[in-house]
Scaffold this motif. Structure first.
Motif, mmCIF file in Angstrom:
data_model
loop_
_atom_site.group_PDB
_atom_site.id
_atom_site.type_symbol
_atom_site.label_atom_id
_atom_site.label_comp_id
_atom_site.label_asym_id
_atom_site.label_seq_id
_atom_site.Cartn_x
_atom_site.Cartn_y
_atom_site.Cartn_z
ATOM 1 N N SER A 101 -50.292 20.894 -73.331
ATOM 2 C CA SER A 101 -49.461 19.645 -73.949
ATOM 3 C C SER A 101 -48.186 20.048 -74.018
ATOM 4 O O SER A 101 -47.593 21.108 -74.266
ATOM 5 N N THR A 198 -39.628 7.863 -63.678
ATOM 6 C CA THR A 198 -40.781 6.919 -64.034
ATOM 7 C C THR A 198 -42.026 7.273 -62.856
ATOM 8 O O THR A 198 -41.784 8.194 -62.318
ATOM 9 N N GLU A 331 -42.293 18.329 -69.761
ATOM 10 C CA GLU A 331 -42.121 16.875 -70.294
ATOM 11 C C GLU A 331 -42.237 16.025 -69.067
ATOM 12 O O GLU A 331 -42.653 14.941 -69.072
ATOM 13 N N HIS A 334 -45.634 15.222 -67.753
ATOM 14 C CA HIS A 334 -46.500 14.275 -68.556
ATOM 15 C C HIS A 334 -45.766 12.827 -68.495
ATOM 16 O O HIS A 334 -46.623 11.987 -68.439
ATOM 17 N N ALA A 335 -44.484 12.678 -68.583
ATOM 18 C CA ALA A 335 -43.702 11.539 -68.365
ATOM 19 C C ALA A 335 -44.132 10.765 -67.221
ATOM 20 O O ALA A 335 -43.960 9.623 -67.161
ATOM 21 N N HIS A 337 -47.029 10.533 -65.601
ATOM 22 C CA HIS A 337 -48.168 9.849 -66.028
ATOM 23 C C HIS A 337 -47.971 8.813 -66.972
ATOM 24 O O HIS A 337 -48.593 7.824 -67.000
ATOM 25 N N GLN A 338 -47.351 9.225 -68.058
ATOM 26 C CA GLN A 338 -47.139 8.194 -68.936
ATOM 27 C C GLN A 338 -46.403 6.847 -68.608
ATOM 28 O O GLN A 338 -46.839 5.784 -68.964
ATOM 29 N N SER A 340 -46.515 5.509 -65.644
ATOM 30 C CA SER A 340 -47.542 4.788 -64.899
ATOM 31 C C SER A 340 -48.354 4.069 -65.936
ATOM 32 O O SER A 340 -48.604 2.938 -65.784
ATOM 33 N N ASP A 341 -48.900 4.930 -66.876
ATOM 34 C CA ASP A 341 -49.880 4.007 -67.758
ATOM 35 C C ASP A 341 -49.043 2.889 -68.678
ATOM 36 O O ASP A 341 -49.820 2.143 -69.087
ATOM 37 N N GLU A 342 -47.885 3.122 -68.954
ATOM 38 C CA GLU A 342 -47.181 2.031 -69.983
ATOM 39 C C GLU A 342 -46.160 1.233 -69.085
ATOM 40 O O GLU A 342 -45.398 0.413 -69.688
ATOM 41 N N ILE A 346 -39.341 6.658 -68.635
ATOM 42 C CA ILE A 346 -39.300 7.725 -69.827
ATOM 43 C C ILE A 346 -38.061 8.423 -69.855
ATOM 44 O O ILE A 346 -37.521 9.081 -69.018
#
Ligand code: NAD
Length: 364
Positions: A101, A198, A331, A334-335, A337-338, A340-342, A346
């Motif tokens: 994480s 992104t 970071e 993770h970004a 993936h984040q 894409s989800d949002e 980022i």
């Protein structure tokens, strides 16, 4: 010079090359103790590589004859072991990824800084002859100003050969967390930090059928994206594209290319220390190979650790495979993936100082 005394926690697959290099190749360090949850493994490795003591993990990280700890446990153990080592007042170098994480990665950086200790992390392949030659080429200006980069790691997953492939498809797995550290670390070492990213991700196949012998025919439910595409805005202004995928049957793509205002640099496989390095300048008909006059073409795992040991002995903090670089990579992963989800870009909060080229005559 007093050798830096290394204690190794985790004596599985990857420990062999580390122990070989740390006991036979790099004269500035010595391995004084090893530990593993499975003591038999530690005993075997100690015997094979001439390490004098096998200790329990807790004893090793408090041992007065250990100056610096190398954490080679599986990713699930990275945070806890690094935290214990830093709390015990010793610097720690960990295999990739820094942690699973982002919160844990940030916590390790804070703890290391608070306790005045160094934190380092693999991969250190960017210190090998191949990528260091690429860094020389970029610094020389031969390819001009870097304007873009691509990085591709594609295959169809590991269930056809790996005896226990489930973890590749569970949280903490997926192609980006598995191989992204090599590709992103190379890109960042060559081009500096990212400003924002992104991404788009997909689970193209909801289940996987194992075809390796032990679990042949068993189904795996896929929990994490297996096709991960990212865009990187580097702080320098260059734009990067990365694809890591377990969903591609075949591709004819390079590993990494850097596009400059005067030509293109072909970067070798970032999971190796070697070449080939090739360039093709504006007006040329083809790529041509670049002579590599740098050391460390062979598997030099541990080079980042000995560079960190050098900094620790000197009371400096300029080691190259740094926790800051690994945190930026974490970071970013993770970004993608984040983002894409949002459905958004980022902006990254972490950064790092771009590692200086390795001195050619560095005595490790
Ligand atoms: N195997 C490879 O080719 C390879 C390549 C590059 C990086 N890595 C990285 O290296 C790390 C280790 O991979 P590996 O393939 O050697 O795994 P492995 O499972 O073969 O070995 C890990 C070892 O750590 C021990 N261990 C786990 N938790 C522990 C704890 N709390 N205390 C003491 N020992 C503990 C296990 O008993 C095991 O022997 C991973 O982070 C992986 O990403 C592996």
């Amino acid at each position: 010079m007093e050798k830096t005394r290394i204690g190794v926690i985790g004596c599985g697959n990857i420990s062999s090359i580390y122990l070989q290099n740390l006991t036979q190749r790099f004269a500035s360090v010595t391995v004084t103790a090893v530990a593993d949850l499975i003591p038999e493994r530690a005993r075997e490795k100690a015997e094979k590589y001439g390490v004098p003591r096998v200790l329990e993990t807790d004893a090793l990280l408090h041992d007065p004859e250990v100056d610096l700890v190398l954490n080679l446990t599986t990713p699930q153990g990275h945070y806890a072991i690094c935290h214990q080592v830093l709390s015990a007042g010793k610097p720690v170098y960990v295999e990739k990824p820094l942690s699973i994480s982002l919160e844990h990665g940030l916590a390790l950086k804070t703890l290391a800084r608070h306790n005045g200790l160094l934190l380092g992390a693999a991969p250190d392949t960017f210190l090998g002859a191949g990528i260091q030659t690429c860094l020389d080429i970029i610094h020389s200006g031969v390819i001009g100003r870097p304007i873009g980069a691509t990085a591709f790691m594609t295959n169809h997953g590991h269930e056809s050969w790996h005896p226990d492939p489930e973890f590749y498809y569970q949280t903490g797995g997926g192609p980006m967390f598995d191989m992204g550290p090599y590709y992103l670390t190379a890109l960042y070492a060559l081009l500096g930090p990212a400003m924002r990213v992104t991404g788009r991700t997909a689970i193209s196949f909801k289940q996987r059928t194992v075809s390796s012998s032990k679990k042949n025919g068993q189904l795996i439910d896929v929990e994490v994206p297996t096709h991960v595409t990212g865009l990187i805005d580097f702080a320098s202004g260059a734009i990067g594209t990365i694809i890591t995928s377990f969903d591609v049957w075949a591709a004819d793509l390079p590993r990494i290319e850097i596009y400059g205002s005067k030509g293109t640099l072909s970067v070798p496989d970032p999971n190796t220390f070697a070449g080939p390095v090739r360039i093709r300048l504006a007006g040329e008909q083809d790529f041509h190979p670049v002579d590599m006059d740098r050391p460390h073409q062979e598997n030099s795992r541990g080079l980042g650790l000995v560079d960190m040991a050098r900094a620790w002995r000197e009371g400096a903090c300029d080691h190259r495979a740094s926790g800051d670089l690994a945190l930026h990579v974490l970071e970013s992963m993770h970004a993608f993936h984040q983002a894409s989800d949002e459905n958004r870009h980022i902006y990254l909060k972490t950064s790092f100082t771009q590692p200086a080229p390795l001195e050619r005559d560095a005595c490790y």
